[in-house]
Design an enzyme around this catalytic site. Sequence first.
Site, PDB file in Angstrom:
ATOM      1  N   GLY A 107       3.868  -7.332  14.340  1.00 44.74           N
ATOM      2  CA  GLY A 107       2.699  -8.193  14.237  1.00 44.74           C
ATOM      3  C   GLY A 107       3.030  -9.001  14.229  1.00 44.74           C
ATOM      4  N   ALA A 108       4.329 -10.083  13.355  1.00 46.29           N
ATOM      5  CA  ALA A 108       4.738 -10.931  13.064  1.00 46.29           C
ATOM      6  C   ALA A 108       5.054 -12.733  13.601  1.00 46.29           C
ATOM      7  CB  ALA A 108       6.535 -10.760  13.156  1.00 46.29           C
ATOM      8  N   VAL A 166       1.522  -1.497  18.810  1.00 46.81           N
ATOM      9  CA  VAL A 166       1.782  -0.433  18.127  1.00 46.81           C
ATOM     10  C   VAL A 166       0.762   0.887  18.282  1.00 46.81           C
ATOM     11  CG1 VAL A 166       2.914  -2.250  16.534  1.00 46.81           C
ATOM     12  CG2 VAL A 166       0.670  -1.983  16.120  1.00 46.81           C
ATOM     13  N   ASN A 177       3.785  -4.090   9.833  1.00 45.34           N
ATOM     14  CA  ASN A 177       2.968  -5.095   9.539  1.00 45.34           C
ATOM     15  C   ASN A 177       1.035  -5.376  10.186  1.00 45.34           C
ATOM     16  OD1 ASN A 177       2.062  -7.724   7.881  1.00 45.34           O
ATOM     17  ND2 ASN A 177       2.569  -8.437   9.686  1.00 45.34           N
ATOM     18  N   SER A 217      -2.586  -2.436   1.974  1.00 44.89           N
ATOM     19  CA  SER A 217      -3.925  -3.937   1.350  1.00 44.89           C
ATOM     20  C   SER A 217      -4.992  -2.731  -0.173  1.00 44.89           C
ATOM     21  CB  SER A 217      -5.531  -3.927   2.491  1.00 44.89           C
ATOM     22  OG  SER A 217      -6.416  -4.763   1.504  1.00 44.89           O
ATOM     23  N   TYR A 224     -11.367   0.252   7.700  1.00 43.72           N
ATOM     24  CA  TYR A 224      -9.657  -1.118   7.147  1.00 43.72           C
ATOM     25  C   TYR A 224      -9.436   0.501   6.202  1.00 43.72           C
ATOM     26  CZ  TYR A 224      -7.271  -5.327   5.564  1.00 43.72           C
ATOM     27  OH  TYR A 224      -6.260  -5.518   5.972  1.00 43.72           O
ATOM     28  N   ALA A 257      -9.924   2.850   5.055  1.00 49.62           N
ATOM     29  CA  ALA A 257      -9.662   4.161   5.176  1.00 49.62           C
ATOM     30  C   ALA A 257      -8.457   4.318   6.196  1.00 49.62           C
ATOM     31  CB  ALA A 257     -10.681   4.966   6.287  1.00 49.62           C
ATOM     32  N   LYS A 309      -6.175   1.789   5.321  1.00 46.11           N
ATOM     33  CA  LYS A 309      -5.121   1.085   4.587  1.00 46.11           C
ATOM     34  C   LYS A 309      -4.986   2.342   2.904  1.00 46.11           C
ATOM     35  CE  LYS A 309      -4.485  -2.843   5.924  1.00 46.11           C
ATOM     36  NZ  LYS A 309      -2.865  -3.220   6.908  1.00 46.11           N
TER      37      LYS A 309
END
Length: 271
Positions: A12-13, A63, A89, A166, A179, A181, A183
């Site tokens: 995710g860069a 991914v 990421n 996060s 989100y 759950a 993380k």
Amino acid sequence: MKLQGKVALVTGAGSGLGREIALAFAREGCAVGVNDIRAEPAAAVAREVAALGVAAAALPGDVADGRAVYKMFAAHIGTLRTLDILVNNAGTAFTEEHVKRNSEKMLEQLMTTGRSSMSLEATATMTDGHWRRSLAIHLDGTFYCTREALKIMEAQRRGCIINMASIAGLTGIAGAPDYSAAKAGILGFTKSVAREVIGAGIRVNAIAPGYVDTPLLDVLTPVMRQMIVAQTPAGRLGTPAEVAATAVFLASDDASYFVGQTLSPNGGLVI
Ligand SMILES: NC(=O)c1ccc[n+]([C@@H]2O[C@H](COP(=O)([O-])OP(=O)(O)OC[C@H]3O[C@@H](n4cnc5c(N)ncnc54)[C@H](O)[C@@H]3O)[C@@H](O)[C@H]2O)c1
């Protein structure tokens, strides 16, 4: 330079934190494989990395797709030959319009009466597709990439994996059960794998940022953004550079005794 001669892969860069981490690694002398689901941003960041004088490879791919991840690692090794550092990421945040509207109503109630009497109605209305895609990108993606990375790192008996969690995984964020759950799952995964592989010389840690100014925050309405800044003791959002500095630290030998830990640059929002 803290990462001279190392080789990293950052997922995710093509944007935000991942881009900043890729560039910060490159400035420390590290070659970088630049993954993103969007091919053009991945290629653009790979060019920025190469302009800093280290090797780079653009590695487009999703991914959340185990087969695509397998091919992406083959492409990485084909170009950059080895892997010392993986940064998991890649991520996304999606909020339905009615949840945004309810968030604004709830904030209004809180500001006028001091308490709220309503639900955001995010969980009761969430589709299977929304839930599955969110878990697939964050949690499955972290697993798929870690699995491929460990095949290389266990053979060479060294390596470092950094998972982007996060504060949502620490405290939960209302309106983002998927989100939060995912993380929290990433934090459990980090601790388990860290214990599993440290004996083979591989360190696994997590970063759990607070709110950082990247395109991911476009899901917030201006009022929601204002409230977040007001609740953050530092009085501002974080910058991508502040998270990238945390990643450089965890990837470097300075963090040699950090195993299964979570570092949370969050401006004091969670203490
Ligand atoms: N910005 C914040 O406030 C914040 C806070 C805490 C955690 N995070 C986490 O940091 C990470 C990066 O977020 P960001 O703020 O830089 O967001 P961003 O939107 O700027 O960048 C995320 C990148 O990931 C890519 N991506 C999305 N799905 C993908 C997939 N399936 N496969 C490969 N790439 C994919 C996107 O194309 C994008 O380029 C995410 O995991 C996010 O959850 C961000």
